[in-house]
Motif scaffolding. Structure first.
Motif, short mmCIF file in Angstrom:
data_model
loop_
_atom_site.label_atom_id
_atom_site.label_comp_id
_atom_site.label_asym_id
_atom_site.label_seq_id
_atom_site.Cartn_x
_atom_site.Cartn_y
_atom_site.Cartn_z
N TYR A 1 3.02 13.15 -7.97
CA TYR A 1 2.08 12.07 -7.68
C TYR A 1 0.62 12.42 -7.98
N THR B 1 -0.51 8.76 -9.41
CA THR B 1 -0.21 7.61 -8.55
C THR B 1 -1.37 7.37 -7.61
N LEU C 1 6.22 7.15 0.27
CA LEU C 1 6.56 8.21 -0.68
C LEU C 1 6.48 9.53 0.08
N GLN D 1 0.84 -1.18 0.00
CA GLN D 1 0.00 0.00 0.00
C GLN D 1 0.88 1.24 0.00
N LYS D 2 0.55 2.18 -0.87
CA LYS D 2 1.34 3.41 -0.99
C LYS D 2 0.89 4.42 0.06
N GLU E 1 9.23 9.12 5.52
CA GLU E 1 9.39 8.15 4.43
C GLU E 1 10.46 7.12 4.80
N GLU F 1 4.66 1.06 0.74
CA GLU F 1 5.61 1.77 -0.12
C GLU F 1 5.53 3.25 0.26
N ILE G 1 -2.81 6.47 -4.31
CA ILE G 1 -2.31 6.55 -2.95
C ILE G 1 -3.33 5.90 -2.02
#
Length: 145
Positions: free
Chosen positions: A72, A76, A36, A5-6, A22, A34, A78
């Motif tokens: 992002y 991306t 970021l 999971q971001k 991070e 993950e 999230i």
């Protein structure tokens, strides 16, 4: 396919708090998440004292670099958005494209160690305190996620 999971940590300059978060999450639970990070107004480099205090706990963030929100936003997916400063909380989009729900957006306001005043040792102590506060918050958050 990566099932991690971001988690996006967001602050203003992406030079200290979000970078430390991070690195900490990667070290603590990089097998599950993950991490970021990004900034609303990304600086040119990570604050050198942030790198130093992370090295003190055997976490190397020297290879990370500040990124703007546009890196992002809309690009991306999230799973979790964690805003780590009040200025970014005021200007960050309230709804993140792809974020499952408002329950996946967190606001953890930490002092900005880059604004610390005093002697070099006093400034270093502020970076250490903020690093440790972020770690404590992440320990609790990881338990629930």
């Amino acid at each position: 396919m990566d099932k991690k999971q971001k988690v996006l940590f967001l602050c203003t300059g992406n030079s200290a708090r979000s970078q430390m978060a991070e690195g900490l999450l990667r070290d603590m639970a990089g097998d599950r998440f993950e991490p970021l990070s990004a900034g609303m107004e990304a600086r040119d480099e990570i604050h050198p004292v942030a790198v130093q205090v992370m090295q003190e706990v055997d976490i190397d963030i020297s290879g990370q670099h500040p990124k703007g929100l546009e890196e992002y936003l809309g690009k991306t997916f999230i799973h979790y958005l964690i805003v780590v400063c009040s200025k970014a909380n005021e200007t960050c989009p309230r709804i993140w494209p792809g974020l499952l729900s408002e329950e996946n957006r967190f606001y953890w306001p930490f002092d900005d160690p880059a604004e610390a005043t005093g002697t070099d040792e006093e400034k270093l102590d502020v970076f250490r305190r903020v690093r440790d506060e972020i770690r404590e918050k992440l320990v609790e958050w990881i338990k629930d996620h």
